[in-house]
Design a protein around this motif. Sequence first.
Motif, PDB file in Angstrom:
ATOM      1  N   ILE A   1       0.420 -16.589  10.712  1.00 35.45           N
ATOM      2  CA  ILE A   1       0.011 -14.865  10.569  1.00 35.45           C
ATOM      3  C   ILE A   1      -1.388 -14.970   9.852  1.00 35.45           C
ATOM      4  CG2 ILE A   1       0.687 -12.796   9.469  1.00 35.45           C
ATOM      5  CD1 ILE A   1       3.820 -14.104   9.916  1.00 35.45           C
ATOM      6  N   CYS A   2      -2.148 -13.864   9.888  1.00 34.15           N
ATOM      7  CA  CYS A   2      -3.306 -13.463   9.441  1.00 34.15           C
ATOM      8  C   CYS A   2      -2.970 -12.175   8.987  1.00 34.15           C
ATOM      9  CB  CYS A   2      -4.338 -13.616   9.919  1.00 34.15           C
ATOM     10  SG  CYS A   2      -5.957 -12.802   9.261  1.00 34.15           S
ATOM     11  N   ILE A   3      -3.024 -11.513   7.791  1.00 32.14           N
ATOM     12  CA  ILE A   3      -2.898 -10.132   7.411  1.00 32.14           C
ATOM     13  C   ILE A   3      -3.912  -9.682   6.680  1.00 32.14           C
ATOM     14  CG2 ILE A   3      -1.491  -8.849   5.607  1.00 32.14           C
ATOM     15  CD1 ILE A   3       0.841 -10.532   5.913  1.00 32.14           C
ATOM     16  N   THR A   4      -4.319  -8.583   6.996  1.00 31.08           N
ATOM     17  CA  THR A   4      -5.517  -7.715   6.300  1.00 31.08           C
ATOM     18  C   THR A   4      -4.992  -6.256   5.944  1.00 31.08           C
ATOM     19  OG1 THR A   4      -7.148  -8.664   7.643  1.00 31.08           O
ATOM     20  CG2 THR A   4      -7.674  -6.895   6.540  1.00 31.08           C
ATOM     21  N   ALA A   5      -4.718  -6.334   4.544  1.00 33.13           N
ATOM     22  CA  ALA A   5      -4.184  -5.140   3.875  1.00 33.13           C
ATOM     23  C   ALA A   5      -5.056  -3.924   3.279  1.00 33.13           C
ATOM     24  CB  ALA A   5      -3.029  -5.332   3.108  1.00 33.13           C
ATOM     25  N   HIS A   6      -4.872  -2.611   3.457  1.00 34.87           N
ATOM     26  CA  HIS A   6      -5.902  -1.992   2.945  1.00 34.87           C
ATOM     27  C   HIS A   6      -4.995  -0.589   2.193  1.00 34.87           C
ATOM     28  CE1 HIS A   6      -8.779  -3.368   5.874  1.00 34.87           C
ATOM     29  NE2 HIS A   6      -9.554  -2.886   4.936  1.00 34.87           N
ATOM     30  N   GLY A   7      -5.443   0.139   1.468  1.00 37.26           N
ATOM     31  CA  GLY A   7      -4.816   1.078   0.733  1.00 37.26           C
ATOM     32  C   GLY A   7      -4.643   2.371   1.736  1.00 37.26           C
ATOM     33  N   PRO A   8      -3.713   3.068   1.368  1.00 31.71           N
ATOM     34  CA  PRO A   8      -3.467   4.425   2.241  1.00 31.71           C
ATOM     35  C   PRO A   8      -4.789   5.030   2.756  1.00 31.71           C
ATOM     36  CG  PRO A   8      -1.937   4.313   0.421  1.00 31.71           C
ATOM     37  CD  PRO A   8      -2.905   3.256   0.231  1.00 31.71           C
ATOM     38  N   ASP A   9      -5.855   4.829   1.763  1.00 31.56           N
ATOM     39  CA  ASP A   9      -6.930   5.581   2.145  1.00 31.56           C
ATOM     40  C   ASP A   9      -8.169   4.887   2.786  1.00 31.56           C
ATOM     41  OD1 ASP A   9      -7.621   3.874   0.164  1.00 31.56           O
ATOM     42  OD2 ASP A   9      -8.616   5.533  -1.346  1.00 31.56           O
ATOM     43  N   GLY A  10      -7.631   3.573   3.154  1.00 28.73           N
ATOM     44  CA  GLY A  10      -8.643   2.713   3.702  1.00 28.73           C
ATOM     45  C   GLY A  10      -9.158   1.761   2.881  1.00 28.73           C
ATOM     46  N   ARG A  11      -9.004   1.976   1.710  1.00 26.17           N
ATOM     47  CA  ARG A  11      -9.938   1.103   0.633  1.00 26.17           C
ATOM     48  C   ARG A  11      -9.274  -0.154   0.702  1.00 26.17           C
ATOM     49  NH1 ARG A  11      -9.648   1.778  -4.124  1.00 26.17           N
ATOM     50  NH2 ARG A  11      -7.679   2.860  -4.041  1.00 26.17           N
ATOM     51  N   ALA A  12     -10.258  -1.245   0.556  1.00 23.39           N
ATOM     52  CA  ALA A  12     -10.124  -2.415   0.165  1.00 23.39           C
ATOM     53  C   ALA A  12      -9.433  -2.670  -1.165  1.00 23.39           C
ATOM     54  CB  ALA A  12     -11.128  -3.490   0.628  1.00 23.39           C
ATOM     55  N   ILE A  13      -8.330  -3.120  -1.476  1.00 27.13           N
ATOM     56  CA  ILE A  13      -7.734  -3.341  -2.743  1.00 27.13           C
ATOM     57  C   ILE A  13      -7.777  -4.820  -3.082  1.00 27.13           C
ATOM     58  CG2 ILE A  13      -5.956  -3.150  -4.370  1.00 27.13           C
ATOM     59  CD1 ILE A  13      -5.019  -0.584  -2.739  1.00 27.13           C
ATOM     60  N   PRO A  14      -8.355  -5.344  -4.198  1.00 25.74           N
ATOM     61  CA  PRO A  14      -8.212  -6.973  -4.486  1.00 25.74           C
ATOM     62  C   PRO A  14      -7.058  -7.336  -4.382  1.00 25.74           C
ATOM     63  CG  PRO A  14      -9.896  -5.550  -5.926  1.00 25.74           C
ATOM     64  CD  PRO A  14      -9.044  -4.609  -5.267  1.00 25.74           C
ATOM     65  N   ASP A  15      -6.953  -8.516  -3.713  1.00 25.15           N
ATOM     66  CA  ASP A  15      -5.495  -9.221  -3.587  1.00 25.15           C
ATOM     67  C   ASP A  15      -4.345  -8.445  -2.848  1.00 25.15           C
ATOM     68  OD1 ASP A  15      -6.995 -11.306  -5.163  1.00 25.15           O
ATOM     69  OD2 ASP A  15      -6.424 -10.491  -6.910  1.00 25.15           O
ATOM     70  N   LEU A  16      -4.667  -7.526  -2.358  1.00 28.46           N
ATOM     71  CA  LEU A  16      -3.565  -6.776  -1.754  1.00 28.46           C
ATOM     72  C   LEU A  16      -2.970  -7.522  -0.568  1.00 28.46           C
ATOM     73  CD1 LEU A  16      -1.596  -4.686  -1.577  1.00 28.46           C
ATOM     74  CD2 LEU A  16      -3.346  -3.141  -0.241  1.00 28.46           C
ATOM     75  N   SER A  17      -3.548  -8.227   0.233  1.00 28.05           N
ATOM     76  CA  SER A  17      -3.418  -9.067   1.390  1.00 28.05           C
ATOM     77  C   SER A  17      -2.629 -10.193   0.938  1.00 28.05           C
ATOM     78  CB  SER A  17      -4.435  -9.619   2.169  1.00 28.05           C
ATOM     79  OG  SER A  17      -5.324  -8.409   2.806  1.00 28.05           O
ATOM     80  N   GLN A  18      -2.965 -10.742  -0.120  1.00 33.98           N
ATOM     81  CA  GLN A  18      -2.077 -11.934  -0.395  1.00 33.98           C
ATOM     82  C   GLN A  18      -1.008 -11.473  -1.160  1.00 33.98           C
ATOM     83  OE1 GLN A  18      -2.963 -15.402  -0.231  1.00 33.98           O
ATOM     84  NE2 GLN A  18      -0.892 -15.231  -0.920  1.00 33.98           N
ATOM     85  N   ARG A  19      -0.838 -10.248  -1.975  1.00 36.35           N
ATOM     86  CA  ARG A  19       0.581 -10.008  -2.371  1.00 36.35           C
ATOM     87  C   ARG A  19       1.313  -9.733  -1.351  1.00 36.35           C
ATOM     88  NH1 ARG A  19      -2.394  -5.975  -5.773  1.00 36.35           N
ATOM     89  NH2 ARG A  19      -0.857  -4.147  -5.075  1.00 36.35           N
ATOM     90  N   VAL A  20       0.817  -8.983  -0.389  1.00 38.69           N
ATOM     91  CA  VAL A  20       1.824  -8.790   0.796  1.00 38.69           C
ATOM     92  C   VAL A  20       2.198  -9.791   1.360  1.00 38.69           C
ATOM     93  CG1 VAL A  20       1.860  -7.698   3.156  1.00 38.69           C
ATOM     94  CG2 VAL A  20       0.849  -6.452   1.399  1.00 38.69           C
ATOM     95  N   ALA A  21       1.397 -10.991   1.683  1.00 38.07           N
ATOM     96  CA  ALA A  21       1.777 -12.271   2.215  1.00 38.07           C
ATOM     97  C   ALA A  21       3.095 -12.891   1.182  1.00 38.07           C
ATOM     98  CB  ALA A  21       0.727 -13.181   2.489  1.00 38.07           C
TER      99      ALA A  21
END
Length: 371
Positions: A343-363
Amino acid sequence: MSLLLTPAEAALYRTGPNNISILFEAKGGFDPARALFGLHQMVEGTERFHRIPKGRLSPCFGARLPLHWPDHVAILDATDVTAAQMMALTRRLALPSDRPLWRAVLVNPDGAGWRGLALHFDHAIADGTRISRHIVKEARPGAEQKAPIVDLPRIKLAQLETDTDPRLTPADPALLRLSFADLSRAMPDAASHSDALLRLAHRILSEEPAFAGLPTTRRDHAQVARIEALRTAGGVLGNRAHMVTVDLSVSATASSALFERSRASWVEAARMNLARFVPAALLRPIVQKEFSQPGIVLTVVPVGRTLPPLFGLDLQAIHPAAPVLGRPPLAITAVRTGQGFDICITAHGPDGRAIPDLSQRVASQMTEIVQ
């Protein structure tokens, strides 16, 4: 002879850059000459790797062009690069417009650090299912089948980092593997493995504080790439998947299975045809907005029961990343093999901004939930 793009392919091309990236992770070192021969097999198996799309209203692939392999393939020596870093860099690579729209990087073939093959190409060439079936069929070099690598550029990470497209700015991705057994145990009421992955992602959207401001309607709304047909005569490349809506607020049903034969409605077909007449400058923000609205955008690519030795690599994993279309809170792309998902996950905040380490937190949260 020209090859006319379908309405879906034309939309992908006209709203570009929309590229697919795939990492083929090797268990150890590999022979770059054999890997290059595997790339020859892949490229020679289809015309789309030899042609450049052209035109705007009715784009088509132009005349067949001779390939200068050093323009498309490089050997990267970067012993400290990780798989996630390699994916983040690969999906931002620029594709020059004066030659066929694909590139490959042979990473650390001597076996130090992360090693494998990174493939990057324009989405108008193929969707994930078509390209995976093409690669599995074609890129299978024998032990003695090798191509000369003497002319391939040998580069460092800093050189590759300068060759990116400034229009491509996705959040950094995270990579993980989830077994079907663990998913089934964590999501016992799911209708299928793919449905279990969707509902696991839905749980993350409900629990991760970074998504607290996400409206319920968006959190419950998933867009899933459903395959129109898994096979076509001659294995012709192209884009035959379409997006369908899944409401995650209701119980799972068998209809949420992803790999049934399905065909786009006439409304969707008409909409794609009308998109040809929308100026590209207007069409891109429309597409970006549409793909930003769901809480989850999921694409699952079936590969096989086991990982075959593609490009002459003894594979440990295959990680794909879908095009950077919009900024949904969770964009998930997965390769399905016999025992689980890469799996590859790319996560953004609700407003579309990139949040540092959010993708890794989700994983990390996904991994914790299924353990």
